[in-house]
Structures are given as C-alpha cells and as structure tokens.
Design a protein around this motif. Sequence first.
Motif, PDB file in Angstrom:
ATOM      1  N   LEU A  34       1.792  -0.887  -9.281  1.00 61.10           N
ATOM      2  CA  LEU A  34       1.089   0.070  -8.457  1.00 61.10           C
ATOM      3  C   LEU A  34       0.793  -0.559  -7.105  1.00 61.10           C
ATOM      4  O   LEU A  34       0.660  -1.762  -7.001  1.00 61.10           O
ATOM      5  CB  LEU A  34      -0.232   0.468  -9.136  1.00 61.10           C
ATOM      6  N   VAL A  35       0.675   0.266  -6.101  1.00 58.28           N
ATOM      7  CA  VAL A  35       0.272  -0.253  -4.802  1.00 58.28           C
ATOM      8  C   VAL A  35      -1.258  -0.299  -4.767  1.00 58.28           C
ATOM      9  O   VAL A  35      -1.935   0.330  -5.576  1.00 58.28           O
ATOM     10  CB  VAL A  35       0.827   0.616  -3.660  1.00 58.28           C
ATOM     11  N   THR A  36      -1.785  -1.046  -3.839  1.00 59.76           N
ATOM     12  CA  THR A  36      -3.235  -1.153  -3.710  1.00 59.76           C
ATOM     13  C   THR A  36      -3.757   0.038  -2.917  1.00 59.76           C
ATOM     14  O   THR A  36      -3.214   0.380  -1.866  1.00 59.76           O
ATOM     15  CB  THR A  36      -3.613  -2.472  -3.003  1.00 59.76           C
ATOM     16  N   ASP A  37      -4.810   0.646  -3.417  1.00 61.34           N
ATOM     17  CA  ASP A  37      -5.427   1.784  -2.746  1.00 61.34           C
ATOM     18  C   ASP A  37      -5.954   1.330  -1.379  1.00 61.34           C
ATOM     19  O   ASP A  37      -6.731   0.373  -1.308  1.00 61.34           O
ATOM     20  CB  ASP A  37      -6.567   2.316  -3.610  1.00 61.34           C
ATOM     21  N   PRO A  38      -5.572   1.990  -0.288  1.00 60.83           N
ATOM     22  CA  PRO A  38      -5.985   1.544   1.049  1.00 60.83           C
ATOM     23  C   PRO A  38      -7.499   1.536   1.257  1.00 60.83           C
ATOM     24  O   PRO A  38      -8.031   0.637   1.913  1.00 60.83           O
ATOM     25  CB  PRO A  38      -5.316   2.527   2.004  1.00 60.83           C
ATOM     26  N   ALA A  39      -8.202   2.521   0.716  1.00 59.23           N
ATOM     27  CA  ALA A  39      -9.656   2.561   0.885  1.00 59.23           C
ATOM     28  C   ALA A  39     -10.320   1.399   0.158  1.00 59.23           C
ATOM     29  O   ALA A  39     -11.255   0.773   0.670  1.00 59.23           O
ATOM     30  CB  ALA A  39     -10.212   3.894   0.387  1.00 59.23           C
ATOM     31  N   VAL A  40      -9.829   1.088  -1.030  1.00 54.49           N
ATOM     32  CA  VAL A  40     -10.365  -0.028  -1.807  1.00 54.49           C
ATOM     33  C   VAL A  40     -10.046  -1.347  -1.105  1.00 54.49           C
ATOM     34  O   VAL A  40     -10.889  -2.245  -1.018  1.00 54.49           O
ATOM     35  CB  VAL A  40      -9.814   0.009  -3.253  1.00 54.49           C
ATOM     36  N   VAL A  62       0.851  -1.187   0.000  1.00 59.14           N
ATOM     37  CA  VAL A  62       0.000   0.000   0.000  1.00 59.14           C
ATOM     38  C   VAL A  62       0.889   1.241   0.000  1.00 59.14           C
ATOM     39  O   VAL A  62       2.092   1.144   0.253  1.00 59.14           O
ATOM     40  CB  VAL A  62      -0.950  -0.008   1.217  1.00 59.14           C
ATOM     41  N   PRO A  63       0.331   2.418  -0.245  1.00 63.94           N
ATOM     42  CA  PRO A  63       1.153   3.630  -0.317  1.00 63.94           C
ATOM     43  C   PRO A  63       1.801   3.978   1.027  1.00 63.94           C
ATOM     44  O   PRO A  63       1.273   3.632   2.090  1.00 63.94           O
ATOM     45  CB  PRO A  63       0.152   4.727  -0.707  1.00 63.94           C
ATOM     46  N   PRO A  64       2.921   4.691   0.971  1.00 61.78           N
ATOM     47  CA  PRO A  64       3.538   5.185   2.200  1.00 61.78           C
ATOM     48  C   PRO A  64       2.538   6.028   2.987  1.00 61.78           C
ATOM     49  O   PRO A  64       1.721   6.742   2.413  1.00 61.78           O
ATOM     50  CB  PRO A  64       4.696   6.052   1.708  1.00 61.78           C
ATOM     51  N   GLY A  65       2.592   5.924   4.305  1.00 58.38           N
ATOM     52  CA  GLY A  65       1.704   6.689   5.167  1.00 58.38           C
ATOM     53  C   GLY A  65       0.428   5.956   5.558  1.00 58.38           C
ATOM     54  O   GLY A  65      -0.291   6.394   6.443  1.00 58.38           O
ATOM     55  N   THR A  66       0.139   4.837   4.900  1.00 54.69           N
ATOM     56  CA  THR A  66      -1.091   4.092   5.200  1.00 54.69           C
ATOM     57  C   THR A  66      -1.115   3.614   6.640  1.00 54.69           C
ATOM     58  O   THR A  66      -2.157   3.633   7.295  1.00 54.69           O
ATOM     59  CB  THR A  66      -1.245   2.896   4.234  1.00 54.69           C
ATOM     60  N   ALA A  67       0.030   3.204   7.163  1.00 60.03           N
ATOM     61  CA  ALA A  67       0.095   2.646   8.523  1.00 60.03           C
ATOM     62  C   ALA A  67      -0.374   3.641   9.571  1.00 60.03           C
ATOM     63  O   ALA A  67      -0.912   3.248  10.615  1.00 60.03           O
ATOM     64  CB  ALA A  67       1.507   2.172   8.839  1.00 60.03           C
ATOM     65  N   ASP A  68      -0.197   4.922   9.310  1.00 58.41           N
ATOM     66  CA  ASP A  68      -0.556   5.937  10.295  1.00 58.41           C
ATOM     67  C   ASP A  68      -2.042   5.942  10.635  1.00 58.41           C
ATOM     68  O   ASP A  68      -2.414   6.268  11.756  1.00 58.41           O
ATOM     69  CB  ASP A  68      -0.139   7.327   9.793  1.00 58.41           C
ATOM     70  N   GLY A  69      -2.904   5.576   9.696  1.00 62.21           N
ATOM     71  CA  GLY A  69      -4.332   5.617   9.956  1.00 62.21           C
ATOM     72  C   GLY A  69      -5.036   4.277   9.813  1.00 62.21           C
ATOM     73  O   GLY A  69      -6.253   4.219   9.757  1.00 62.21           O
ATOM     74  N   TRP A  70      -4.287   3.184   9.734  1.00 63.97           N
ATOM     75  CA  TRP A  70      -4.887   1.872   9.488  1.00 63.97           C
ATOM     76  C   TRP A  70      -5.459   1.317  10.785  1.00 63.97           C
ATOM     77  O   TRP A  70      -4.773   1.256  11.800  1.00 63.97           O
ATOM     78  CB  TRP A  70      -3.854   0.909   8.918  1.00 63.97           C
ATOM     79  N   ASP A  71      -6.724   0.897  10.753  1.00 64.62           N
ATOM     80  CA  ASP A  71      -7.365   0.386  11.964  1.00 64.62           C
ATOM     81  C   ASP A  71      -8.347  -0.752  11.679  1.00 64.62           C
ATOM     82  O   ASP A  71      -9.357  -0.889  12.336  1.00 64.62           O
ATOM     83  CB  ASP A  71      -8.091   1.511  12.694  1.00 64.62           C
ATOM     84  N   VAL A  72      -8.045  -1.571  10.689  1.00 63.37           N
ATOM     85  CA  VAL A  72      -8.940  -2.669  10.321  1.00 63.37           C
ATOM     86  C   VAL A  72      -8.680  -3.857  11.249  1.00 63.37           C
ATOM     87  O   VAL A  72      -7.560  -4.365  11.305  1.00 63.37           O
ATOM     88  CB  VAL A  72      -8.741  -3.079   8.847  1.00 63.37           C
TER      89      VAL A  72
END
Length: 112
Positions: free
Chosen positions: A87-93, A39-49
């Motif tokens: 490409l990285v996978t879109d975090p929202a998708v 996933v894109p850089p920065g995704t970890a900062d808001g990931w809560d699944v």
Amino acid sequence: MVTVPSRQGLEAVDILRRASAEPVGPVLHDGGEHLGFLVPPGTADGWDVPGSACTHTQGRGLSLAPPVEGTGWLLPPSPDGAGDADLVTDPAVLRAALDEAARLIEAADNCR
C-alpha cells in the motif's frame, strides 16, 4: 513520491510505525541524505510541506528492485503482494508524521 531529508524521514517512519493505525507503504533510502515515501497518484498536485518535495512517478507499479539507481528499500514492497508495504502511505498521515518529526528534531537540536 515524497522525498524528505533522511533525519526527518527516519523519524517519521518511526512515528508512523508505532503511532498510526494506517499502514506505511514502501520507503526508499538513497543511503545518505534522502528518503522517498510512495504516496497515491495525484498527491504532488497539492503537496506543500516545507523541506520536502513531491514528484510524479511513472505509476507502473512496484517491483522488488528499487526504481531509482543507487537507492535501496528501507521498507520494501511485500514479495508476495500480501503485506501492508504494498500500500502507499496516506498523504495526510505522512504530512502529520513529518510535522511531528520536524518538531521533535527542532526540540532535540535546541537542547544542545
């Protein structure tokens, strides 16, 4: 990288590949219990699944060799750099696909 249990991850890959207009980035498989979605850089900062983890990686780009020993590519990066897998996978998708996968797995398990 978002790491999920294999069962949920494999279901999410199927959902993403058949239903999403967004491309699926490279996916690692450890041969057993987990899948890792780039996933894109920065995704970890808001990931809560729930049931998943998102960790920071070195961000040095992809190579054809899996970045973690003992893993292999379920969906490898494109060798020529021209494919969607670069490409990285879109975090929202990805989040939506993981949620749908969890619902499908729960429904299947409740039918037994």
